[in-house]
Design a protein around this motif. Structure first.
Motif, PDB file in Angstrom:
ATOM      1  N   TRP A  71       0.839  -1.206   0.000  1.00 59.18           N
ATOM      2  CA  TRP A  71       0.000   0.000   0.000  1.00 59.18           C
ATOM      3  C   TRP A  71       0.874   1.257   0.000  1.00 59.18           C
ATOM      4  O   TRP A  71       0.596   2.220  -0.711  1.00 59.18           O
ATOM      5  CB  TRP A  71      -0.933  -0.027   1.203  1.00 59.18           C
ATOM      6  N   LEU A  74       2.272   1.757  -3.496  1.00 58.28           N
ATOM      7  CA  LEU A  74       1.287   2.337  -4.410  1.00 58.28           C
ATOM      8  C   LEU A  74       1.061   3.821  -4.136  1.00 58.28           C
ATOM      9  O   LEU A  74       0.935   4.624  -5.068  1.00 58.28           O
ATOM     10  CB  LEU A  74      -0.037   1.582  -4.303  1.00 58.28           C
ATOM     11  N   GLU A  75       1.020   4.203  -2.862  1.00 60.42           N
ATOM     12  CA  GLU A  75       0.868   5.631  -2.524  1.00 60.42           C
ATOM     13  C   GLU A  75       2.051   6.441  -3.039  1.00 60.42           C
ATOM     14  O   GLU A  75       1.883   7.530  -3.587  1.00 60.42           O
ATOM     15  CB  GLU A  75       0.743   5.805  -1.014  1.00 60.42           C
ATOM     16  N   MET A  77       4.017   5.719  -5.561  1.00 59.95           N
ATOM     17  CA  MET A  77       3.960   5.804  -7.017  1.00 59.95           C
ATOM     18  C   MET A  77       2.919   6.830  -7.465  1.00 59.95           C
ATOM     19  O   MET A  77       3.149   7.586  -8.416  1.00 59.95           O
ATOM     20  CB  MET A  77       3.642   4.432  -7.605  1.00 59.95           C
ATOM     21  N   ALA A  78       1.788   6.893  -6.791  1.00 56.49           N
ATOM     22  CA  ALA A  78       0.748   7.853  -7.155  1.00 56.49           C
ATOM     23  C   ALA A  78       1.224   9.284  -6.907  1.00 56.49           C
ATOM     24  O   ALA A  78       1.014  10.178  -7.733  1.00 56.49           O
ATOM     25  CB  ALA A  78      -0.524   7.572  -6.362  1.00 56.49           C
ATOM     26  N   ILE A  79       1.885   9.500  -5.780  1.00 53.28           N
ATOM     27  CA  ILE A  79       2.395  10.847  -5.472  1.00 53.28           C
ATOM     28  C   ILE A  79       3.475  11.237  -6.478  1.00 53.28           C
ATOM     29  O   ILE A  79       3.512  12.367  -6.967  1.00 53.28           O
ATOM     30  CB  ILE A  79       2.919  10.899  -4.026  1.00 53.28           C
ATOM     31  N   ALA A  81       3.817  10.155  -9.598  1.00 52.69           N
ATOM     32  CA  ALA A  81       3.209  10.410 -10.903  1.00 52.69           C
ATOM     33  C   ALA A  81       2.532  11.773 -10.924  1.00 52.69           C
ATOM     34  O   ALA A  81       2.632  12.515 -11.911  1.00 52.69           O
ATOM     35  CB  ALA A  81       2.203   9.309 -11.238  1.00 52.69           C
ATOM     36  N   ALA A  82       1.832  12.114  -9.844  1.00 48.73           N
ATOM     37  CA  ALA A  82       1.167  13.415  -9.790  1.00 48.73           C
ATOM     38  C   ALA A  82       2.184  14.556  -9.796  1.00 48.73           C
ATOM     39  O   ALA A  82       1.995  15.574 -10.470  1.00 48.73           O
ATOM     40  CB  ALA A  82       0.284  13.495  -8.550  1.00 48.73           C
ATOM     41  N   THR A  83       3.286  14.384  -9.069  1.00 49.54           N
ATOM     42  CA  THR A  83       4.324  15.416  -9.035  1.00 49.54           C
ATOM     43  C   THR A  83       4.959  15.583 -10.410  1.00 49.54           C
ATOM     44  O   THR A  83       5.182  16.702 -10.872  1.00 49.54           O
ATOM     45  CB  THR A  83       5.402  15.042  -8.003  1.00 49.54           C
ATOM     46  N   THR A  85       3.626  14.905 -13.349  1.00 50.71           N
ATOM     47  CA  THR A  85       2.665  15.525 -14.254  1.00 50.71           C
ATOM     48  C   THR A  85       2.584  17.027 -14.013  1.00 50.71           C
ATOM     49  O   THR A  85       2.565  17.832 -14.950  1.00 50.71           O
ATOM     50  CB  THR A  85       1.278  14.885 -14.077  1.00 50.71           C
TER      51      THR A  85
END
Length: 102
Positions: A71, A74-75, A77-79, A81-83, A85
């Protein structure tokens, strides 16, 4: 050959004289040699405190470590990817047709 040496010597002396003339301005004493007076308030201002930070409950280390490693991965990786972008949209890169527009 003689005129080339004379020309070189004249140019070198001219450069030295010009450098000395330029530095002459820096050696003139200043009109007001005293440093300026800076007035400081008697009491220092208190640092600003965000009221939202005071209402957040602080978790213990044990509560933070209870998340499974998958978990947390995954968090992260999401942070990331958002950074990435956000940086791509704001650093001046050309926009492609598939770029999501905010």
């Amino acid at each position: 050959m003689v005129t080339t040496r004379r020309t070189t010597v004249v140019l070198v002396f001219g450069l030295i004289a010009a450098a000395a003339a330029c530095n002459a301005q820096e050696s003139v004493p200043a009109e007001n040699p005293k440093p300026p007076v800076v007035l400081v308030p008697a009491t220092l201002a208190e640092p600003a405190v965000d009221p939202l930070l005071q209402t957040v409950e602080k978790k213990t280390d044990r509560q933070l470590a209870e998340k499974p490693w998958a978990w947390r991965l995954l968090e992260g990786m999401a942070i990331g990817a958002a950074t990435n972008t956000t940086q791509k949209q704001s650093d001046g890169r050309p926009q492609t047709p598939t770029t999501v527009k905010p």
